[in-house]
Design an enzyme around this catalytic site. Structure first.
Site, short mmCIF file in Angstrom:
data_model
loop_
_atom_site.label_atom_id
_atom_site.label_comp_id
_atom_site.label_asym_id
_atom_site.label_seq_id
_atom_site.Cartn_x
_atom_site.Cartn_y
_atom_site.Cartn_z
N TYR A 15 21.58 -7.45 -1.11
CA TYR A 15 20.96 -6.44 -0.59
C TYR A 15 19.37 -6.42 -0.84
CZ TYR A 15 25.52 -4.71 0.25
OH TYR A 15 26.68 -4.61 0.54
N CYS A 57 0.79 -1.08 -0.04
CA CYS A 57 -0.01 -0.02 0.03
C CYS A 57 0.71 1.33 -0.05
CB CYS A 57 -0.87 -0.07 1.32
SG CYS A 57 -2.00 -1.40 1.26
N1 LLP Z 1 32.68 -2.96 3.34
C1 LLP Z 1 31.85 -1.97 3.91
C2 LLP Z 1 32.47 -1.39 5.26
C3 LLP Z 1 30.46 -1.54 3.86
O1 LLP Z 1 29.97 -0.67 4.31
C4 LLP Z 1 30.02 -2.41 2.65
C5 LLP Z 1 28.77 -2.04 1.96
C6 LLP Z 1 30.65 -3.44 1.95
C7 LLP Z 1 32.12 -3.68 2.32
C8 LLP Z 1 30.31 -4.26 0.76
O2 LLP Z 1 29.88 -3.26 -0.28
P1 LLP Z 1 29.56 -4.05 -1.64
O3 LLP Z 1 30.69 -4.85 -2.28
O4 LLP Z 1 28.53 -5.01 -1.48
O5 LLP Z 1 29.13 -2.83 -2.37
N2 LLP Z 1 21.88 -1.51 0.80
C9 LLP Z 1 22.43 -0.75 -0.11
C10 LLP Z 1 24.06 -1.11 -0.25
C11 LLP Z 1 24.73 -0.73 1.18
C12 LLP Z 1 26.14 -1.11 1.24
C13 LLP Z 1 26.64 -0.73 2.51
N3 LLP Z 1 27.94 -1.04 2.72
C14 LLP Z 1 22.23 -1.20 -1.77
O6 LLP Z 1 21.00 -2.07 -1.73
O7 LLP Z 1 22.51 -0.76 -2.71
#
Ligand code: LLP
Length: 470
Positions: free
Chosen positions: A398, A369
């Site tokens: 995510y 909704c």
């Molecule tokens: N290391 C740290 C300290 C982080 O904060 C993150 C992601 C990663 C590694 C991993 O990043 P990746 O390789 O997955 O980009 N919810 C958001 C993404 C938030 C990311 C937070 N930190 C989305 O759905 O796009």
């Protein structure tokens, strides 16, 4: 050629002309029928092959480095076991993620613990379970950790998280390296140097080096080059000021993936080669030994391995031009569109026996909704009908991790597919799961059958059983 065929390129997905979409050798239709929808399908070989490519590339370009899977992208017991088997380390951000990992049997020494506000309980758990490395986010946390380590007679290995002052080209909510970020210790005003000197002098922590993370879904590597330069610059300053050189530089995660056909993320190999060469070049410039490179990929390990399957319900025209296909999921299993205006592809899978109709501009709407609960605002697909399936690729990261029970929707099931076998790794929530945490004060239950006076002055029972006016 169908829209699905044209859009191919995801590993472990296959279009069989007579039968439709196959994921890890399993028919999408059979998966939907067997496990229900919405369903998150994860291709095991795709996850494993990405883990291996990361490890191999690390060995070639930065031997001695570490690949640390960021569990926040997707973590449950099966995933923790898979990551353990592939020999990666694991980044956890909370006591909860640490619990999932340890409960699965993940080796604590291969855990790296993050969090910008770790509680004393979380830090104590980490110390007691022998977590390999703690990434300290701020000065007060450093003091708290020292205190706890002293009282437990431990000396944990730590990295200090720094803010490199680099803005990655990504959505502002998933960008973290800019100067006013809530994460990390600023390189400005001597804060990082003060924290470093403090940690070096401490008997209760062992400083290995520094960490930064500039953001997520990063498609251009230039921001990383700037971040490496800022971090190595600081490592050089510290070396000159104290005589100590960092042995670890953790550059966080962030490598983007292909949500849309036009997204062209660098390969895992190019990303690691670029980082490793930049670290070497900057170390030479600073006249310091090359630190070991650590990276923390989340999305680029699990994102493209996932496909979300939904079933089409109501299909309706709105106004003159908009054709809505509402599906049985939405922001409850994928809040990324509502939160970050994330964009996805969507493929229509016609129900068996149905012929594709005319190609239309369709808006795939979620079931919540909320007007903002749209999964894909405009996508060209064959005219959808009730009962067809919609497949959204690149759904592994995510989405499940950020899913909710908003509007009383149970979370979807997650199934791991490999060589034509499908194994459930998270069961679908059922309605009783929606009330499993609920408690009812005895007085409330007793009075549930006595309706309140509906004229406005409803008599309500306070929790101690005395009557009050609402
Ligand atoms: N290391 C740290 C300290 C982080 O904060 C993150 C992601 C990663 C590694 C991993 O990043 P990746 O390789 O997955 O980009 N919810 C958001 C993404 C938030 C990311 C937070 N930190 C989305 O759905 O796009």
């Amino acid at each position: 050629m169908s829209a699905v065929q044209e859009a191919f390129g995801y590993g472990e997905q296959e279009w069989r002309p007579q039968e439709g979409l196959y994921l890890g050798g399993c028919s999408a239709w059979e998966l939907a029928d067997q496990f229900g929808t919405p369903l998150l399908v994860l291709a095991e070989s795709e996850i494993r092959s990405r883990c291996r490519r990361y490890r191999r590339a690390m060995e070639s370009y930065a031997p001695g480095g570490r690949v640390i899977y960021a569990g926040k992208a997707f973590l449950n017991t099966a995933m923790a076991l898979l990551i353990a088997q592939e020999g990666l380390c694991l980044d956890v951000v909370s006591g909860g993620e640490l619990y999932i990992a340890l409960n699965a049997g993940f080796p604590p020494e291969r855990v790296v613990m993050h969090g910008n506000n770790k509680t004393p309980e979380e830090l104590s758990d980490a110390l007691e379970h022998g977590v390999g490395t703690l990434v300290v986010d701020n000065f007060p946390e450093l003091l708290l950790l020292e205190d706890l380590a002293r009282s437990k007679g431990k000396r944990p290995a730590i990295l200090l998280r720094l803010i490199p002052g680099v803005e990655a080209h990504t959505h502002e909510y998933i960008r973290t390296g800019q100067a006013d970020s809530k994460f990390g210790i600023s390189l400005e005003q001597g804060q990082a140097m003060a924290a470093t000197r403090h940690a070096l002098a401490s008997l209760h922590v062992q400083l290995l080096g520094f960490h930064c993370h500039i953001g997520s879904q990063i498609l251009a590597l230039d921001a990383y080059l700037m971040a490496v330069e800022a971090m190595m610059d600081f490592i050089g300053q510290v070396a000159r000021a104290t005589g100590w050189t960092a042995s670890v530089l953790d550059m966080g995660g962030g490598l983007g993936i292909r949500y849309l056909p036009e997204d062209t993320p660098p390969s895992i190999e190019t990303y690691l080669q670029t980082l490793a060469e930049a670290v070497r070049a900057q170390a030479r410039r600073q006249g310091v030994p090359v630190p070991r490179l650590w990276v923390e990929p989340g999305r680029s390990i699990v994102g493209e391995a996932g496909t979300a399957l939904y079933r089409v319900g109501s299909v309706k025209e709105a106004g003159r031009r908009r054709l809505y296909a509402a599906v049985d999921g939405g922001m409850t299993d994928n809040p990324r569109v509502a939160l970050y205006q994330a964009r996805y592809q969507a493929w229509l899978l016609k129900a068996p026996g149905r012929r594709p109709g005319a190609v239309r501009d369709v808006t795939v709407a979620g079931h919540c909704c909320e007007s903002g609960d749209i999964l894909v605002p405009h996508v060209r697909m064959s005219e959808p009908e009730r009962g067809d399936l919609v497949a959204i690729p690149a759904s592994g990261a995510y989405q499940y991790a950020m899913s909710s029970n908003y509007n009383g929707y149970p979370r979807p099931a997650v199934v791991l597919v490999r060589d034509g076998r499908a194994m459930l790794i998270a069961r679908r929530e059922a309605y009783p799961d929606l009330v499993r945490l609920d408690l009812v004060p005895p007085d409330l239950r007793q009075r549930a059958s006595e309706p309140a006076d509906q004229t406005g002055s409803a008599a309500v029972a306070s929790l101690d059983g005395t009557k009050g006016e609402a």
